[in-house]
Design a protein around this motif. Sequence first.
Motif, PDB file in Angstrom:
ATOM      1  N   ASP A 148       0.856  -1.193   0.000  1.00 59.54           N
ATOM      2  CA  ASP A 148       0.000   0.000   0.000  1.00 59.54           C
ATOM      3  C   ASP A 148       0.890   1.240   0.000  1.00 59.54           C
ATOM      4  O   ASP A 148       1.717   1.424   0.886  1.00 59.54           O
ATOM      5  N   ARG A 149       0.698   2.102  -0.990  1.00 67.24           N
ATOM      6  CA  ARG A 149       1.522   3.296  -1.135  1.00 67.24           C
ATOM      7  C   ARG A 149       0.803   4.559  -0.655  1.00 67.24           C
ATOM      8  O   ARG A 149       1.319   5.668  -0.742  1.00 67.24           O
ATOM      9  N   SER A 150      -0.384   4.443  -0.104  1.00 73.55           N
ATOM     10  CA  SER A 150      -1.258   5.599   0.114  1.00 73.55           C
ATOM     11  C   SER A 150      -0.690   6.638   1.075  1.00 73.55           C
ATOM     12  O   SER A 150      -0.978   7.834   0.936  1.00 73.55           O
ATOM     13  N   SER A 151       0.088   6.228   2.058  1.00 72.21           N
ATOM     14  CA  SER A 151       0.592   7.178   3.050  1.00 72.21           C
ATOM     15  C   SER A 151       1.993   7.694   2.727  1.00 72.21           C
ATOM     16  O   SER A 151       2.577   8.423   3.530  1.00 72.21           O
ATOM     17  N   CYS A 152       2.513   7.329   1.573  1.00 71.90           N
ATOM     18  CA  CYS A 152       3.877   7.702   1.203  1.00 71.90           C
ATOM     19  C   CYS A 152       3.904   8.294  -0.198  1.00 71.90           C
ATOM     20  O   CYS A 152       2.995   8.083  -0.997  1.00 71.90           O
ATOM     21  N   HIS A 191       7.470   9.354   4.077  1.00 73.34           N
ATOM     22  CA  HIS A 191       6.201   9.152   4.772  1.00 73.34           C
ATOM     23  C   HIS A 191       5.610  10.496   5.192  1.00 73.34           C
ATOM     24  O   HIS A 191       6.326  11.389   5.633  1.00 73.34           O
ATOM     25  N   SER A 213       4.156   2.714  13.408  1.00 80.10           N
ATOM     26  CA  SER A 213       3.112   2.799  12.391  1.00 80.10           C
ATOM     27  C   SER A 213       3.675   3.301  11.065  1.00 80.10           C
ATOM     28  O   SER A 213       3.353   2.775   9.994  1.00 80.10           O
ATOM     29  N   ALA A 214       4.527   4.315  11.137  1.00 86.21           N
ATOM     30  CA  ALA A 214       5.136   4.848   9.919  1.00 86.21           C
ATOM     31  C   ALA A 214       6.082   3.830   9.293  1.00 86.21           C
ATOM     32  O   ALA A 214       6.159   3.713   8.063  1.00 86.21           O
ATOM     33  N   GLU A 216       5.703   0.635   9.348  1.00 82.48           N
ATOM     34  CA  GLU A 216       4.858  -0.348   8.667  1.00 82.48           C
ATOM     35  C   GLU A 216       4.356   0.197   7.334  1.00 82.48           C
ATOM     36  O   GLU A 216       4.341  -0.512   6.320  1.00 82.48           O
ATOM     37  N   ASP A 217       3.969   1.468   7.318  1.00 85.64           N
ATOM     38  CA  ASP A 217       3.510   2.081   6.067  1.00 85.64           C
ATOM     39  C   ASP A 217       4.619   2.123   5.020  1.00 85.64           C
ATOM     40  O   ASP A 217       4.386   1.887   3.825  1.00 85.64           O
ATOM     41  N   ALA A 220       5.125  -1.223   3.489  1.00 84.95           N
ATOM     42  CA  ALA A 220       4.017  -1.504   2.575  1.00 84.95           C
ATOM     43  C   ALA A 220       4.190  -0.767   1.258  1.00 84.95           C
ATOM     44  O   ALA A 220       3.889  -1.300   0.185  1.00 84.95           O
ATOM     45  N   ALA A 221       4.681   0.472   1.311  1.00 83.49           N
ATOM     46  CA  ALA A 221       4.908   1.244   0.092  1.00 83.49           C
ATOM     47  C   ALA A 221       6.000   0.600  -0.758  1.00 83.49           C
ATOM     48  O   ALA A 221       5.860   0.444  -1.977  1.00 83.49           O
TER      49      ALA A 221
END
Length: 266
Positions: A148-152, A191, A213-214, A216-217, A220-221
């Motif tokens: 998942d790239r949504s937060s980066c 991020h 949390s960051a 993990e994001d 995922a990215a």
Amino acid sequence: MAGIVSLSRSGLDLNALHRAMLAAFSDYIVPMQPDAGTFTAMLRSRGFDPDASFVAVDDDEIIGFWNVATRNSKRYLISSGTRIEHRGQGLASRLGNAAIRVAENAGIESFGLEVIEGNAGAERLYRKLGFDVTRKLNCYRLDHPSPDRSSCELSDFGTVANAIQRYSTWEPTWQNATETISGSELTSFLHEEGGAIIGAGGIVHQIAARDRSALEDLLAAAATVGSLTLINVDSADSALCSLLQALGADRFIVQSEMRLSLSNVS
């Protein structure tokens, strides 16, 4: 008896060194049989220094080697090995002593290396030469369950490298250092809440973030390119190591980082 000489004075080239490396690593714990181009690129990116690197030569053939890099006042053992049929003759010790002696004479402050856990013979040699373990390093493979790239967002290398320096609590090893990877084709994510990751071809060279949390994001990215491999994660980074374990990562190698302070060598 084989002669010990710097590569620059041996009259032999990187092709001869490559052949020796393939032979010496044919029974290594981790399969390592790079082609000539990959081998040369690896040496150059890590700062290979032919004057600081030593080879054992017999009948115009390299039978043992210490491939050494220089960066400012530090040196680093990129790789070392002896052809199977020439082991047990003390070549590794002679090569190491030659490399250390030249480093001392050049005013080098420290000499670093990594050794895989389980390679007891190599670790014994390095300890005999004066190296001490400075930290443990973990290597992981991760097939991320939910890329998942949504937060980066993609960003340039310089911005991301600065962000990692701001959030990281430990220095990357030589092969993942900013100076080593800066000339590579890299993918860098920043991020939105603070943190960054740098990688290439599924290899994560550097990662750091404000919180778990960051982290993990960011993983995922980066996982949108497929499976990830993280080499030489400081085992003291409990946030990253525990997250990787929670995500199901396979810790496939543990290494000891070792260092020799040349000011302490008699």
